[in-house]
Design an enzyme around this catalytic site. Structure first.
Site, PDB file in Angstrom:
ATOM      1  N   CYS A 133       0.853   3.335   3.191  1.00 40.28           N
ATOM      2  CA  CYS A 133       1.483   2.587   4.290  1.00 40.28           C
ATOM      3  C   CYS A 133       2.989   2.516   4.085  1.00 40.28           C
ATOM      4  O   CYS A 133       3.765   2.618   5.039  1.00 40.28           O
ATOM      5  CB  CYS A 133       0.900   1.172   4.372  1.00 40.28           C
ATOM      6  SG  CYS A 133      -0.905   1.121   4.458  1.00 40.28           S
ATOM      7  N   CYS A 155       0.871  -1.182   0.000  1.00 43.31           N
ATOM      8  CA  CYS A 155       0.000   0.000   0.000  1.00 43.31           C
ATOM      9  C   CYS A 155       0.902   1.224   0.000  1.00 43.31           C
ATOM     10  O   CYS A 155       1.762   1.361   0.877  1.00 43.31           O
ATOM     11  CB  CYS A 155      -0.903  -0.029   1.237  1.00 43.31           C
ATOM     12  SG  CYS A 155      -1.571   1.561   1.755  1.00 43.31           S
TER      13      CYS A 155
END
Length: 476
Positions: free
Chosen positions: A406, A403
């Protein structure tokens, strides 16, 4: 929205509080492990002095722009899943929107020498061109020896992270305020594999030889994926990867584990504190806010094999270590220009940084790094190298996060913690009286990216401790 009442129970023989509202926080009192400082002192320092100053400081141009390569390939396995949710996406900055960015690197050549028109020139004597353009890749033995010396020197430096090449075409500025760390929906096998591989770097030689091989070699696509992944909210539930593995460990290894656990705890608190709630009706927008149910899932002793309260306490340990690094680097940081590219703002940033560092220096109960790696034995030197290499490997694992948002915050916070460790183990001495200064830049330097990561990483730990007070109130 009404939040569910939580009932948490600490499973221990220690005399913890029996109050329902305090059960999940029952270890957040008394001395921080392996330190003399008390949790209560850090709560007061952070919530009253540190957090308000950092929150303001992080909105400044110098600290809100982070230069990062989010396209770097995972060195350990083939990326098997990229988060498709819009909340995983990172909005990168256009070059002209960053006040202090080097505009030279973004300018195009006045004439495209690789265009079709440019290639239709004189093509005579191609053989001569090939001969003149050929590379001589031969190296003398003396040169090869020099390269080995360079590598030995580089390896001797206390660089705890692999830093992105700032001259790479894939490196971009990201506005951190436009890409806040919060819940993205990134879950499943991919993040479990990330954290499992991170924690397998922690217990050093406590694993079997086969596990150590798996984590230390340059891994193939199947690495870290052997056997079914366990569906856990915080991280691995294997006893070896819990706080129980600290028993019998030396201070250095306990320090390593608590740093990573504290970082992991902080990230989880952010995801719980900034959680996306769906719209109550079909017409309203979704809302961001604290999710007590999710907090319980990650830190309630009943859903964390009794580990949740200790994980929260490890957050304070990580905070103390980075706080000490800022105090040690204060003389260096106070000589920084903090160039923002905006007229008049540089002085404002410097004044704000000086004010913040003054608060940091006045704190009387800092972490004492001189207790680590004591002596000059071969075993101590080996342990320090192992400590550094394990952490550096974790910084490489961040490139495997599926991600983008992230990955952004993972890389930033690991780099910030790595910069803190670099500071603690630099300088002519170690201990509470030691500092690093810009007067000796031949021996110690921090790049803009390292400084931005250091402040923002500490800001994340600070905001986590601040958020705990809100969760306490919501759970009463």
């Amino acid at each position: 929205m009404l939040l569910p009442l939580l009932v948490c129970h600490c499973v221990t023989t220690t005399n913890w509080s029996d109050k329902v509202s305090d059960a999940c926080f029952c270890k957040l009192q008394g001395e921080v492990d392996d330190c003399s400082c008390k949790v209560e002192s850090l709560d007061s320092l952070n919530n009253n002095k540190i957090y308000p100053r950092l929150k303001s400081l992080m909105t400044n141009n110098y600290f809100k722009y982070f230069k990062v390569n989010l396209k770097k390939r995972c060195p350990f396995w083939t990326d098997d899943s990229r988060c498709a949710m819009k909340d995983c996406h990172v909005n990168v900055c256009e070059p002209d929107s960053v006040p202090f960015a080097d505009k030279k690197e973004n300018k195009q050549e006045p004439e495209n020498k690789y265009s079709k028109e440019a290639q239709n020139g004189n093509h005579a004597n191609c053989e001569e061109e090939r001969e003149l353009g050929a590379l001589d890749t031969s190296l003398s033995d003396e040169s090869k020896k020099k390269f080995r010396e360079w590598k030995a020197y580089d390896d001797s430096l206390d660089m705890f992270c692999e830093i992105d090449d700032e001259h790479s075409a894939d490196v971009q500025y990201v506005d951190l305020l436009k890409n806040p760390e919060r819940y993205t929906g990134y879950k499943g096998a991919s993040p479990r594999r990330i954290w499992r591989s991170v924690y397998e770097e922690n217990c050093f030689n406590m694993y079997s030889r086969s596990t150590t091989k798996r984590t230390s070699r340059k891994l193939g696509a199947s690495s870290y994926s052997e056997g079914p992944a366990k569906p856990v909210a915080y991280g691995p539930r294997d006893d070896k990867l819990s706080n129980d593995c600290l028993q019998g460990m030396c201070l250095e290894k306990r320090t390593f584990y608590r740093l990573i656990s504290g970082l992991h705890t902080s990230i989880n608190i952010h995801l719980c504190d900034q959680y996306l709630f769906p719209s109550i009706n079909a017409f309203g927008p979704p809302e961001w806010g604290p999710n007590v149910k999710e907090f319980k899932k990650r830190f309630d002793p009943e859903t964390s094999d009794g580990q949740g309260p200790q994980r929260l306490k490890n957050l304070y340990f990580a905070y103390l270590v980075e706080l000490r690094a800022l105090a040690k680097a204060a003389p260096y940081l106070e000589q920084e220009e903090f160039f923002t590219g905006t007229f008049g703002h540089d002085d404002e940033v410097r004044l704000a940084v000086h004010d913040f560092l003054q608060v940091v220096r006045e704190f009387p109960e800092h972490f004492d790094e001189s207790k680590l790696f004591q002596g000059n034995s071969a075993q101590t030197k080996k342990l320090k190298i192992e400590f550094r290499d394990h952490f550096r490997n974790i910084s490489r694992i961040m490139d495997c996060v599926g991600c983008d948002k992230c990955k952004l915050w993972g890389k930033l916070q690991v780099l910030g913690m790595g910069t803190a460790l670099k500071i603690l183990f630099s300088g002519s001495s170690m201990g509470l009286a030691s500092t690093v200064s810009a007067d000796f830049k031949a021996d110690f330097q921090l790049t803009r990216t390292e400084i931005v990561a250091l402040f923002n990483a500490f800001g994340r730990l600070s905001s986590s401790i601040y958020a705990l007070e809100n969760f306490r109130a919501l759970m009463r």
